[in-house]
Motif scaffolding. Structure first.
Motif, mmCIF file in Angstrom:
data_model
loop_
_atom_site.group_PDB
_atom_site.id
_atom_site.type_symbol
_atom_site.label_atom_id
_atom_site.label_comp_id
_atom_site.label_asym_id
_atom_site.label_seq_id
_atom_site.Cartn_x
_atom_site.Cartn_y
_atom_site.Cartn_z
ATOM 1 N N ARG A 1 0.814 -1.229 -0.073
ATOM 2 C CA ARG A 1 -0.113 -0.057 0.015
ATOM 3 C C ARG A 1 0.864 1.410 0.064
ATOM 4 N NH1 ARG A 1 -3.390 -2.151 3.759
ATOM 5 N NH2 ARG A 1 -2.712 -0.837 5.539
ATOM 6 N N MET A 2 2.003 1.161 0.731
ATOM 7 C CA MET A 2 2.851 2.192 0.585
ATOM 8 C C MET A 2 3.812 2.239 -0.273
ATOM 9 S SD MET A 2 3.627 2.376 4.717
ATOM 10 C CE MET A 2 4.634 3.802 4.899
ATOM 11 N N ASP A 3 3.770 1.408 -1.178
ATOM 12 C CA ASP A 3 4.602 1.395 -2.516
ATOM 13 C C ASP A 3 6.081 0.932 -2.169
ATOM 14 O OD1 ASP A 3 4.955 1.104 -5.092
ATOM 15 O OD2 ASP A 3 5.144 3.241 -5.614
ATOM 16 N N LEU A 4 6.262 0.194 -1.120
ATOM 17 C CA LEU A 4 7.549 0.005 -0.605
ATOM 18 C C LEU A 4 7.869 -1.329 -1.036
ATOM 19 C CD1 LEU A 4 7.302 1.491 2.950
ATOM 20 C CD2 LEU A 4 8.546 2.558 1.365
ATOM 21 N N THR A 5 9.102 -1.447 -1.831
ATOM 22 C CA THR A 5 9.394 -2.843 -1.966
ATOM 23 C C THR A 5 10.205 -3.644 -1.221
ATOM 24 O OG1 THR A 5 10.021 -1.680 -4.304
ATOM 25 C CG2 THR A 5 11.140 -4.059 -3.868
ATOM 26 N N PRO A 6 9.555 -4.677 -0.512
ATOM 27 C CA PRO A 6 10.055 -5.550 0.450
ATOM 28 C C PRO A 6 11.486 -6.190 -0.009
ATOM 29 C CG PRO A 6 8.202 -6.879 -0.661
ATOM 30 C CD PRO A 6 8.466 -5.524 -1.392
ATOM 31 N N THR A 7 12.324 -6.160 0.963
ATOM 32 C CA THR A 7 13.634 -6.785 1.039
ATOM 33 C C THR A 7 13.524 -8.321 0.656
ATOM 34 O OG1 THR A 7 14.216 -5.432 2.899
ATOM 35 C CG2 THR A 7 15.850 -7.031 2.295
ATOM 36 N N LYS A 8 14.105 -8.670 -0.144
ATOM 37 C CA LYS A 8 14.284 -10.099 -0.887
ATOM 38 C C LYS A 8 15.195 -10.772 -0.094
ATOM 39 C CE LYS A 8 13.543 -11.863 -5.157
ATOM 40 N NZ LYS A 8 13.809 -11.770 -6.654
ATOM 41 N N GLY A 9 16.395 -10.274 0.198
ATOM 42 C CA GLY A 9 17.792 -10.769 0.856
ATOM 43 C C GLY A 9 18.324 -9.987 1.752
ATOM 44 N N VAL A 10 18.891 -10.612 2.829
ATOM 45 C CA VAL A 10 19.713 -9.822 3.723
ATOM 46 C C VAL A 10 20.889 -10.407 4.091
ATOM 47 C CG1 VAL A 10 19.733 -9.080 6.071
ATOM 48 C CG2 VAL A 10 17.459 -9.017 4.934
ATOM 49 N N LEU A 11 21.972 -9.572 4.398
ATOM 50 C CA LEU A 11 23.079 -10.184 4.586
ATOM 51 C C LEU A 11 23.540 -9.480 6.127
ATOM 52 C CD1 LEU A 11 25.849 -11.424 3.685
ATOM 53 C CD2 LEU A 11 26.744 -9.422 3.211
ATOM 54 N N LEU A 12 23.960 -10.446 6.837
ATOM 55 C CA LEU A 12 24.537 -10.172 8.219
ATOM 56 C C LEU A 12 25.828 -10.255 8.485
ATOM 57 C CD1 LEU A 12 21.713 -11.526 10.767
ATOM 58 C CD2 LEU A 12 21.834 -9.481 9.634
ATOM 59 N N PHE A 13 26.641 -9.186 8.754
ATOM 60 C CA PHE A 13 27.963 -9.699 8.719
ATOM 61 C C PHE A 13 28.541 -9.086 10.094
ATOM 62 C CE2 PHE A 13 29.515 -5.086 7.635
ATOM 63 C CZ PHE A 13 28.419 -4.695 7.247
ATOM 64 N N GLY A 14 29.656 -9.831 10.628
ATOM 65 C CA GLY A 14 30.403 -9.262 11.723
ATOM 66 C C GLY A 14 31.043 -10.536 12.346
ATOM 67 N N PRO A 15 31.901 -10.315 13.269
ATOM 68 C CA PRO A 15 32.807 -11.378 13.856
ATOM 69 C C PRO A 15 31.951 -12.624 14.395
ATOM 70 C CG PRO A 15 32.932 -9.249 15.229
ATOM 71 C CD PRO A 15 31.992 -8.974 14.155
ATOM 72 N N PRO A 16 32.532 -13.567 14.342
ATOM 73 C CA PRO A 16 31.921 -14.972 14.778
ATOM 74 C C PRO A 16 31.760 -14.646 16.223
ATOM 75 C CG PRO A 16 34.385 -15.295 14.130
ATOM 76 C CD PRO A 16 34.061 -13.661 14.061
ATOM 77 N N GLY A 17 30.576 -15.551 16.737
ATOM 78 C CA GLY A 17 30.142 -15.394 18.059
ATOM 79 C C GLY A 17 29.453 -14.318 18.638
ATOM 80 N N CYS A 18 29.256 -13.437 17.832
ATOM 81 C CA CYS A 18 28.451 -11.968 17.830
ATOM 82 C C CYS A 18 26.895 -12.030 17.688
ATOM 83 C CB CYS A 18 29.128 -11.034 17.421
ATOM 84 S SG CYS A 18 30.755 -10.795 18.290
ATOM 85 N N CYS A 19 26.349 -13.077 17.407
ATOM 86 C CA CYS A 19 24.820 -13.164 17.589
ATOM 87 C C CYS A 19 24.108 -13.310 16.212
ATOM 88 C CB CYS A 19 24.158 -12.184 18.418
ATOM 89 S SG CYS A 19 22.843 -12.703 19.309
ATOM 90 N N LYS A 20 24.955 -13.622 15.065
ATOM 91 C CA LYS A 20 24.281 -13.571 13.828
ATOM 92 C C LYS A 20 23.224 -14.535 13.493
ATOM 93 C CE LYS A 20 28.202 -13.725 11.343
ATOM 94 N NZ LYS A 20 29.029 -13.670 12.746
ATOM 95 N N THR A 21 23.681 -15.776 13.997
ATOM 96 C CA THR A 21 22.570 -17.012 13.725
ATOM 97 C C THR A 21 21.544 -16.780 14.808
ATOM 98 O OG1 THR A 21 24.657 -18.213 13.144
ATOM 99 C CG2 THR A 21 22.569 -19.414 13.630
ATOM 100 N N THR A 22 21.891 -16.310 15.997
ATOM 101 C CA THR A 22 20.721 -16.207 16.979
ATOM 102 C C THR A 22 19.703 -15.003 16.688
ATOM 103 O OG1 THR A 22 22.520 -16.930 18.584
ATOM 104 C CG2 THR A 22 20.376 -16.017 19.568
ATOM 105 N N LEU A 23 20.164 -14.260 16.055
ATOM 106 C CA LEU A 23 19.197 -12.981 15.431
ATOM 107 C C LEU A 23 18.281 -13.543 14.511
ATOM 108 C CD1 LEU A 23 21.793 -10.009 15.202
ATOM 109 C CD2 LEU A 23 19.763 -9.879 16.822
ATOM 110 N N VAL A 24 18.799 -14.260 13.658
ATOM 111 C CA VAL A 24 17.882 -14.728 12.573
ATOM 112 C C VAL A 24 16.885 -15.739 13.032
ATOM 113 C CG1 VAL A 24 17.805 -16.239 10.409
ATOM 114 C CG2 VAL A 24 19.725 -14.473 10.872
ATOM 115 N N LYS A 25 17.379 -16.644 14.072
ATOM 116 C CA LYS A 25 16.422 -17.459 14.758
ATOM 117 C C LYS A 25 15.329 -16.901 15.457
ATOM 118 C CE LYS A 25 19.573 -21.180 15.427
ATOM 119 N NZ LYS A 25 20.432 -21.989 16.029
ATOM 120 N N ALA A 26 15.702 -15.426 16.324
ATOM 121 C CA ALA A 26 14.760 -14.783 16.994
ATOM 122 C C ALA A 26 13.888 -14.237 15.915
ATOM 123 C CB ALA A 26 15.476 -13.572 17.431
#
Ligand code: ATP
Length: 319
Positions: free
Chosen positions: A45-70
């Motif tokens: 309705r707001m003519d905003l194209t939804p994101t198709k793909g997201v890249l999370l980047f950062g050091p190991p052990g800093c929560c990337k996988t856990t954030l996606v699971k949340a």
């Protein structure tokens, strides 16, 4: 060969409150991953194209996988996870097949999140080794091709109303029912509230692709172009405030005395979230050891600053 749907294992749901700090990152993830999955028609309705793909980047052990699971937990969508290291096969064409099958499954179990961990191992910059480079090129081509066939479709029926439907159909179930399917090649597929998916009318349309990497510089630029993994979110190491929040998460279920989380957060510079979790676990084990050494396993266990000091001698910072 055993197929990917052959075996099922459990995966714990992750709540946003289980993640200490990272408030800005959580907000960005909710906006880029949750909103398109939950409110596609509002974006339309707001003519905003939804994101198709997201890249999370950062050091190991800093929560990337856990954030996606949340995000998967809070949206009640199917969560499929495929690690780059799991894809490579000595058989010609097999790696591409594994990737295609993961997309197939993501479409069949949609709405879904398809997560590629260590994505640089899958679609890294072309290697100097000829055979490796050819396989990578084929995997990249497959991934790009499959990504063109998925995304967030702007249906009339919102996923939010879909989740309400699911709520109705899970009456009597105490919490989200989850399962993780994993085959002998390591293709993992976690389905939350999956018993309702068969009745959905959005099959094949709502697939959010997410990659995670410690080495964004190693990725082939083709995967980062618009329409692919074009939303990039940095997941930084925790600052002092985030470290205090993480220590709070992991000590909240312990009985503690004389702990100064603020001071501890200042003393743990260069510790990742994973290090802090480990530190709390080791401190708890020191407390337990003390009780057991006294020959009194029934007495209350209280974790104190002395236990943390000893734990710190063995848990070193990763950063
Ligand atoms: P890798 O790049 O090695 O895959 P990652 O960035 O994906 O690492 P996770 O696997 O999400 O990191 O985190 C590792 C462990 O540390 C998990 O058990 C996670 O719950 C915990 N952890 C990391 N950061 C936090 C945090 N901010 N709050 C709570 N737990 C955290």
């Amino acid at each position: 060969m055993k197929r990917s749907s052959d075996c099922v294992i459990d995966l714990q749901p992750v709540n946003w409150e289980d993640i200490g700090g990272l408030e800005d990152v959580k907000h960005e993830i909710r906006q880029s991953i949750e909103w398109p999955l939950l409110y596609p028609d509002v974006l339309h309705r707001m003519d905003l194209t939804p994101t198709k793909g997201v890249l999370l980047f950062g050091p190991p052990g800093c929560c990337k996988t856990t954030l996606v699971k949340a995000a998967a937990t809070s949206c009640h969508v199917t969560f499929l996870s495929l690690s780059g290291a799991q894809v490579f096969s000595p058989y010609v064409g097999e790696s591409e097949k594994i990737v295609s099958e993961a997309f197939q499954k993501a479409r069949a179990l949609s709405p879904s999140i398809l997560f590629f961990d260590e994505i640089e191992t899958l679609v890294g910059k072309r290697s100097s080794e000829k055979n490796q480079s050819r396989v990578q090129e084929r995997i990249l081509a497959t991934l790009l091709n499959e990504m063109d066939g998925v995304g967030i479709r702007l249906d009339k029926k919102t996923n939010a109303s879909l989740n309400q439907d699911r709520g109705r159909s899970t009456v009597g179930v105490s919490g989200p029912q989850e399962m993780q399917k994993m085959d002998n090649r390591g293709v993992g597929c976690t389905s939350i509230v999956s018993e309702c998916n068969s009745s959905l009318d959005l099959k094949g349309s709502q697939v959010m692709v997410i990659g995670a990497t410690n080495r964004p510089d190693m990725l082939d630029p083709a995967i980062l172009r618009p329409g692919r993994l074009d939303k990039h979110i940095h997941v930084p190491p925790p600052d002092a405030e985030a470290r205090a929040a993480i220590l709070k998460v992991y000590t909240s279920k312990m009985s503690t005395s004389d702990l100064d989380l603020h001071k501890m957060s200042l003393d743990t510079e260069l510790y990742t979230g994973a290090d802090l979790k480990n530190l709390c676990k080791e401190a708890g084990l020191f407390a337990l050891r003390e009780i057991l050494a006294r020959g009194d396993p029934g007495s209350p266990i209280c974790v104190n600053s002395h236990h943390f000091a000893r734990a710190k001698e063995i848990v070193k910072p990763s950063l």
